[in-house]
Motif scaffolding. Structure first.
Motif, PDB file in Angstrom:
ATOM      1  N   THR A  26      12.742  23.711 -64.843  1.00 27.31           N
ATOM      2  CA  THR A  26      13.438  22.673 -65.613  1.00 27.31           C
ATOM      3  C   THR A  26      12.544  22.173 -66.744  1.00 27.31           C
ATOM      4  OG1 THR A  26      12.659  20.575 -64.671  1.00 27.31           O
ATOM      5  CG2 THR A  26      14.273  21.813 -63.364  1.00 27.31           C
ATOM      6  N   GLN A 150      21.452  32.309 -71.157  1.00 27.52           N
ATOM      7  CA  GLN A 150      20.070  32.223 -70.660  1.00 27.52           C
ATOM      8  C   GLN A 150      19.922  32.973 -69.331  1.00 27.52           C
ATOM      9  OE1 GLN A 150      17.402  28.668 -70.867  1.00 27.52           O
ATOM     10  NE2 GLN A 150      18.172  28.294 -68.818  1.00 27.52           N
ATOM     11  N   ALA A 180      29.764  18.467 -69.506  1.00 28.91           N
ATOM     12  CA  ALA A 180      28.709  19.090 -68.709  1.00 28.91           C
ATOM     13  C   ALA A 180      27.462  18.221 -68.747  1.00 28.91           C
ATOM     14  CB  ALA A 180      28.394  20.475 -69.258  1.00 28.91           C
ATOM     15  N   SER A 183      20.437  17.002 -70.259  1.00 27.58           N
ATOM     16  CA  SER A 183      19.412  16.000 -70.575  1.00 27.58           C
ATOM     17  C   SER A 183      19.656  15.407 -71.955  1.00 27.58           C
ATOM     18  CB  SER A 183      18.026  16.637 -70.513  1.00 27.58           C
ATOM     19  OG  SER A 183      17.850  17.288 -69.274  1.00 27.58           O
TER      20      SER A 183
HETATM   21  P1  AMP Z   1      16.927  22.284 -68.541  1.00 26.04           P
HETATM   22  O1  AMP Z   1      16.070  21.230 -67.900  1.00 26.04           O
HETATM   23  O2  AMP Z   1      17.970  21.742 -69.458  1.00 26.04           O
HETATM   24  O3  AMP Z   1      16.118  23.410 -69.148  1.00 26.04           O
HETATM   25  O4  AMP Z   1      17.753  22.938 -67.361  1.00 26.04           O
HETATM   26  C1  AMP Z   1      17.094  23.477 -66.245  1.00 26.04           C
HETATM   27  C2  AMP Z   1      18.079  24.289 -65.456  1.00 26.04           C
HETATM   28  O5  AMP Z   1      19.161  23.466 -65.051  1.00 26.04           O
HETATM   29  C3  AMP Z   1      18.681  25.444 -66.288  1.00 26.04           C
HETATM   30  O6  AMP Z   1      18.793  26.587 -65.472  1.00 26.04           O
HETATM   31  C4  AMP Z   1      20.022  24.882 -66.664  1.00 26.04           C
HETATM   32  O7  AMP Z   1      20.991  25.895 -66.887  1.00 26.04           O
HETATM   33  C5  AMP Z   1      20.370  24.061 -65.453  1.00 26.04           C
HETATM   34  N1  AMP Z   1      21.363  23.045 -65.800  1.00 26.04           N
HETATM   35  C6  AMP Z   1      21.332  22.198 -66.857  1.00 26.04           C
HETATM   36  N2  AMP Z   1      22.451  21.450 -66.902  1.00 26.04           N
HETATM   37  C7  AMP Z   1      23.233  21.847 -65.857  1.00 26.04           C
HETATM   38  C8  AMP Z   1      24.522  21.473 -65.369  1.00 26.04           C
HETATM   39  N3  AMP Z   1      25.247  20.524 -65.956  1.00 26.04           N
HETATM   40  N4  AMP Z   1      24.983  22.108 -64.268  1.00 26.04           N
HETATM   41  C9  AMP Z   1      24.258  23.077 -63.663  1.00 26.04           C
HETATM   42  N5  AMP Z   1      23.037  23.474 -64.067  1.00 26.04           N
HETATM   43  C10 AMP Z   1      22.526  22.872 -65.158  1.00 26.04           C
END
Ligand code: AMP
Length: 277
Positions: A26, A150, A180, A183
């Motif tokens: 993340t 991704q 959706a 962050s």
């Molecule tokens: P990020 O911190 O935005 O890089 O996200 C980390 C992981 O969480 C990535 O694999 C994203 O695809 C997943 N993610 C982000 N938002 C969501 C969401 N609304 N539902 C499910 N997975 C998410």
């Protein structure tokens, strides 16, 4: 819960970790989307590692790296509450030490959509995930379908480079009004936040049209554009109706497809997608 800041601390924490191990990469500012990934990893593995790292290599120079929201104390509390075993929250120089000089560049699947809109983005993503896979050597890693391309890029990389970590994709978690979780949502003004439901509305409108028999890619892309245009605060970057395996634009939907879009609200860029078939 162990907190590792360095590669060495991570290796020490991993030495005592149960197997199989799940990894959830993340960039922090954790929300229920991240939580769903953590919960799945906890169900399917005996230990879970969450990495928190805002990866500078996946942001373009003019993009929102400096404005990306951060609150590590809150993220750590969420990880502890979720039963995470190890958090890896390194500074940039631990991920990319002096002399680091490798870029992982995935081919065709990384070129359209987000790859075209954000040059270099997927090189940054693939490179950091390769480093994380190498450091953690988890049996499984969990990614969100919200970032559908991704997941496909990382799968391709893991397969081609014979990485031992299985890449798993989890459903998109949404607010009750369909937005959706992201962050970046925190940076929306109240008016923009209300307007941002238009992403999901556009996807649902196109999906509904498809369910009623419309197979023309142009018609489905047009329907998304039409709904997005009803929202004055939304600036459409792209809409796509693509082959779900290649992500190339479709003239006609005849097999599995992916509807996706990227929309700007001021400087906040949001993406979403919906599979067809
Ligand atoms: P990020 O911190 O935005 O890089 O996200 C980390 C992981 O969480 C990535 O694999 C994203 O695809 C997943 N993610 C982000 N938002 C969501 C969401 N609304 N539902 C499910 N997975 C998410």
């Amino acid at each position: 819960m162990k907190l590792a800041r360095t590669r060495a601390e991570l290796q020490a924490a991993l030495a005592g970790a149960a197997r199989p191990l799940g990894l959830v990469p993340t960039m922090g500012w954790l929300h229920d989307g991240h939580r769903s990934l953590i919960e799945r990893s906890r169900r399917e593995n005996r230990a879970t590692v969450v990495s928190i790292f805002v990866n500078p290599r996946q942001f373009g120079s003019s993009e929102d790296l400096a404005r990306y929201p951060r609150d590590e104390a809150r993220d750590l509390a969420i990880c502890a509450a979720e039963g995470v075993d190890i958090v890896f929250a390194p500074p940039v120089e631990e991920v990319y030490p002096a002399g680091f000089d490798t870029t992982v560049s995935v081919g065709a699947i990384a070129r359209p959509l987000e790859g075209a809109a954000r040059p270099g983005h997927f090189d940054g993503v693939a490179t950091v995930v390769a480093v994380l896979f190498g450091l953690v050597r988890a049996e499984r890693a969990y990614f969100g379908q919200k970032d559908a391309q991704q997941v496909m890029v990382i799968r391709r990389m893991a397969l081609d480079l014979a990485m031992a970590t299985e890449v798993l994709s989890c459903p998109t978690v949404r607010e009750p009004d369909g937005l959706a979780l992201s962050s970046r949502n925190v940076r929306l003004s109240p008016e923009q936040r209300a307007a941002a439901t238009v992403l999901h509305r556009a996807l649902v409108a196109a999906r509904t049209l498809h369910e009623r028999g419309e197979a023309s890619g142009d018609a489905l892309r047009g329907e998304m554009r039409r709904v997005l245009a009803t929202e004055p605060l939304a600036r459409t970057e792209y809409v796509s109706c693509a082959d779900a395996r290649t992500l190339l634009e479709l003239e006609r939907v005849e097999g599995p497809a992916l509807l996706s879009l990227a929309v700007l609200f001021g400087t906040v860029r949001l993406i979403d997608n919906e599979p067809l078939g």
